[in-house]
Motif scaffolding. Structure first.
Motif, PDB file in Angstrom:
ATOM      1  N   ALA A   1       0.830  -1.206   0.000  1.00 28.21           N
ATOM      2  CA  ALA A   1       0.000   0.000   0.000  1.00 28.21           C
ATOM      3  C   ALA A   1       0.866   1.258   0.000  1.00 28.21           C
ATOM      4  O   ALA A   1       0.568   2.236  -0.690  1.00 28.21           O
ATOM      5  CB  ALA A   1      -0.929  -0.006   1.209  1.00 28.21           C
ATOM      6  N   MET A   2       1.945   1.228   0.780  1.00 28.62           N
ATOM      7  CA  MET A   2       2.849   2.380   0.813  1.00 28.62           C
ATOM      8  C   MET A   2       3.496   2.601  -0.540  1.00 28.62           C
ATOM      9  O   MET A   2       3.605   3.735  -1.018  1.00 28.62           O
ATOM     10  CB  MET A   2       3.919   2.159   1.886  1.00 28.62           C
ATOM     11  CG  MET A   2       3.402   2.209   3.309  1.00 28.62           C
ATOM     12  SD  MET A   2       4.625   1.637   4.514  1.00 28.62           S
ATOM     13  CE  MET A   2       5.970   2.778   4.232  1.00 28.62           C
ATOM     14  N   GLU A   3       3.925   1.507  -1.175  1.00 30.54           N
ATOM     15  CA  GLU A   3       4.537   1.628  -2.497  1.00 30.54           C
ATOM     16  C   GLU A   3       3.551   2.211  -3.497  1.00 30.54           C
ATOM     17  O   GLU A   3       3.888   3.077  -4.305  1.00 30.54           O
ATOM     18  CB  GLU A   3       5.016   0.259  -2.984  1.00 30.54           C
ATOM     19  CG  GLU A   3       6.235  -0.266  -2.239  1.00 30.54           C
ATOM     20  CD  GLU A   3       6.627  -1.651  -2.708  1.00 30.54           C
ATOM     21  OE1 GLU A   3       5.875  -2.241  -3.501  1.00 30.54           O
ATOM     22  OE2 GLU A   3       7.686  -2.135  -2.278  1.00 30.54           O
ATOM     23  N   ALA A   4       2.317   1.717  -3.434  1.00 31.10           N
ATOM     24  CA  ALA A   4       1.312   2.173  -4.388  1.00 31.10           C
ATOM     25  C   ALA A   4       1.037   3.661  -4.226  1.00 31.10           C
ATOM     26  O   ALA A   4       0.756   4.361  -5.196  1.00 31.10           O
ATOM     27  CB  ALA A   4       0.014   1.388  -4.196  1.00 31.10           C
TER      28      ALA A   4
ATOM     29  N   GLU B   1       2.118  -3.581  -8.671  1.00 29.35           N
ATOM     30  CA  GLU B   1       3.128  -3.908  -9.675  1.00 29.35           C
ATOM     31  C   GLU B   1       3.156  -2.859 -10.779  1.00 29.35           C
ATOM     32  O   GLU B   1       4.226  -2.444 -11.241  1.00 29.35           O
ATOM     33  CB  GLU B   1       2.857  -5.292 -10.263  1.00 29.35           C
ATOM     34  CG  GLU B   1       3.805  -5.715 -11.378  1.00 29.35           C
ATOM     35  CD  GLU B   1       5.245  -5.833 -10.908  1.00 29.35           C
ATOM     36  OE1 GLU B   1       6.144  -5.789 -11.775  1.00 29.35           O
ATOM     37  OE2 GLU B   1       5.475  -5.954  -9.680  1.00 29.35           O
ATOM     38  N   SER B   2       1.978  -2.408 -11.200  1.00 32.44           N
ATOM     39  CA  SER B   2       1.899  -1.372 -12.228  1.00 32.44           C
ATOM     40  C   SER B   2       2.577  -0.088 -11.753  1.00 32.44           C
ATOM     41  O   SER B   2       3.316   0.554 -12.498  1.00 32.44           O
ATOM     42  CB  SER B   2       0.434  -1.104 -12.576  1.00 32.44           C
ATOM     43  OG  SER B   2       0.334  -0.054 -13.513  1.00 32.44           O
ATOM     44  N   GLN B   3       2.336   0.278 -10.492  1.00 31.35           N
ATOM     45  CA  GLN B   3       2.961   1.484  -9.946  1.00 31.35           C
ATOM     46  C   GLN B   3       4.474   1.330  -9.843  1.00 31.35           C
ATOM     47  O   GLN B   3       5.221   2.273 -10.125  1.00 31.35           O
ATOM     48  CB  GLN B   3       2.377   1.771  -8.559  1.00 31.35           C
ATOM     49  CG  GLN B   3       0.918   2.192  -8.573  1.00 31.35           C
ATOM     50  CD  GLN B   3       0.729   3.532  -9.261  1.00 31.35           C
ATOM     51  OE1 GLN B   3       0.475   3.595 -10.463  1.00 31.35           O
ATOM     52  NE2 GLN B   3       0.866   4.602  -8.523  1.00 31.35           N
TER      53      GLN B   3
ATOM     54  N   PHE C   1       2.909  -3.261 -17.726  1.00 30.33           N
ATOM     55  CA  PHE C   1       2.245  -2.900 -16.468  1.00 30.33           C
ATOM     56  C   PHE C   1       2.172  -4.021 -15.435  1.00 30.33           C
ATOM     57  O   PHE C   1       2.699  -3.902 -14.342  1.00 30.33           O
ATOM     58  CB  PHE C   1       0.843  -2.364 -16.767  1.00 30.33           C
ATOM     59  CG  PHE C   1       0.871  -1.119 -17.610  1.00 30.33           C
ATOM     60  CD1 PHE C   1       1.285   0.091 -17.080  1.00 30.33           C
ATOM     61  CD2 PHE C   1       0.520  -1.173 -18.953  1.00 30.33           C
ATOM     62  CE1 PHE C   1       1.341   1.240 -17.860  1.00 30.33           C
ATOM     63  CE2 PHE C   1       0.565  -0.034 -19.745  1.00 30.33           C
ATOM     64  CZ  PHE C   1       0.975   1.176 -19.208  1.00 30.33           C
ATOM     65  N   TYR C   2       1.519  -5.116 -15.751  1.00 28.99           N
ATOM     66  CA  TYR C   2       1.355  -6.205 -14.788  1.00 28.99           C
ATOM     67  C   TYR C   2       0.968  -7.463 -15.539  1.00 28.99           C
ATOM     68  O   TYR C   2       0.586  -7.413 -16.702  1.00 28.99           O
ATOM     69  CB  TYR C   2       0.275  -5.870 -13.744  1.00 28.99           C
ATOM     70  CG  TYR C   2      -1.076  -5.531 -14.348  1.00 28.99           C
ATOM     71  CD1 TYR C   2      -1.998  -6.521 -14.660  1.00 28.99           C
ATOM     72  CD2 TYR C   2      -1.419  -4.211 -14.614  1.00 28.99           C
ATOM     73  CE1 TYR C   2      -3.226  -6.224 -15.223  1.00 28.99           C
ATOM     74  CE2 TYR C   2      -2.646  -3.893 -15.185  1.00 28.99           C
ATOM     75  CZ  TYR C   2      -3.541  -4.898 -15.481  1.00 28.99           C
ATOM     76  OH  TYR C   2      -4.756  -4.591 -16.050  1.00 28.99           O
ATOM     77  N   GLU C   3       1.063  -8.600 -14.859  1.00 27.09           N
ATOM     78  CA  GLU C   3       0.705  -9.878 -15.471  1.00 27.09           C
ATOM     79  C   GLU C   3      -0.797  -9.906 -15.722  1.00 27.09           C
ATOM     80  O   GLU C   3      -1.591  -9.954 -14.794  1.00 27.09           O
ATOM     81  CB  GLU C   3       1.109 -11.033 -14.557  1.00 27.09           C
ATOM     82  CG  GLU C   3       0.855 -12.398 -15.149  1.00 27.09           C
ATOM     83  CD  GLU C   3       1.708 -12.668 -16.378  1.00 27.09           C
ATOM     84  OE1 GLU C   3       1.219 -13.344 -17.302  1.00 27.09           O
ATOM     85  OE2 GLU C   3       2.871 -12.194 -16.419  1.00 27.09           O
TER      86      GLU C   3
END
Length: 252
Positions: free
Chosen positions: A104-107, A147-149, A204-206
């Protein structure tokens, strides 16, 4: 050796009132009394208090703590094994919670890492993060969003330009495919849908086939996505949605 109630309270980090309560309910009865009738605690009493506080820290009600400690079949090693198992389980839960908080922090802290000048050069007058808050509200708790972020934060100006060139090329070829009358369920359209899915996975993401199918529905139901795809060619959003569905079915 015996210890007065005030000293025990200080050592254990509890209040004298708490120790009085434990005595009143029979959970921790001091082994002795002073001449004046004041409570005195032995080393064995302190060991029991340590056990009580451990189980309380893990959320056990006091009546259950009493049952655990007064079990005549239990010896200190049983308590230690039980405490070790409980601690191990709690550590695992806390580690999972910590990982979720880190995501959440990363996002929240990651995003498009470009200067204002670079953003204008790449995106023109459009703000690529205009709907960032809404996206976080809808998908912020997912691994795909995190992952996208993470990936977006690593991309530089050239990366974004290359990504845009891929989208433009794909859009032009999809326009030509529709102009030729190819049905959404035909092989060429499904191949274009697969290319679209791989583009998302690459940048972006899988993107699984199930996720891709959900995106296809959103491209039609969400007016902003529909406008984006229909700007390439009227009707492209619905055509792409159907091609995505057919491609997912093709791949089982």
């Amino acid at each position: 050796m015996s210890h007065p109630v005030g000293q025990v309270a200080g050592l254990a980090g509890v209040t004298v009132r708490t120790l009085h309560h434990y005595d009143e309910i029979g959970l921790l009865e001091p082994s002795g009394r002073s001449h004046a009738g004041h409570r005195r605690y032995s080393d064995a009493d302190l060991d029991r208090l340590q056990q009580i506080l451990f189980y309380r820290e893990l959320g056990f009600p006091l009546d259950e703590v009493a049952v655990l400690l007064d079990d005549p079949r239990a010896d200190p090693r049983v308590h230690l094994r039980r405490q070790h198992d409980l601690l191990t389980a709690r550590i695992e839960r806390l580690q999972k919670m910590a990982a979720a908080v880190e995501h959440a922090m990363e996002a929240r802290t990651m995003g498009i890492n470009l200067t204002p000048e670079e953003k204008f050069e790449v995106f023109g007058g459009k703000d690529p993060e205009e709907h960032a808050e809404e996206a976080e509200g809808r998908w912020g708790g997912t691994e795909a969003y995190a992952e996208s972020q993470r990936r977006a934060a690593r991309y530089g100006k050239d990366d974004w330009k290359r990504m845009q060139a891929e989208v433009a090329s794909w859009g032009g070829r999809y326009d030509a495919l529709m102009a030729s009358g190819e049905p959404a369920t035909g092989e060429p359209a499904m191949d274009m849908a697969e290319e679209h899915r791989q583009h998302i996975t690459r940048w972006f993401y899988e993107c699984s086939y199930d996720v891709h199918r959900g995106l296809g529905e959103m491209y039609v139901s969400d007016a902003r996505f529909k406008e984006f795809y229909d700007s390439m060619r009227p009707g492209l959003a619905e055509h792409l949605r159907d091609a995505i569905t057919a491609n997912a079915a093709r791949h089982g």
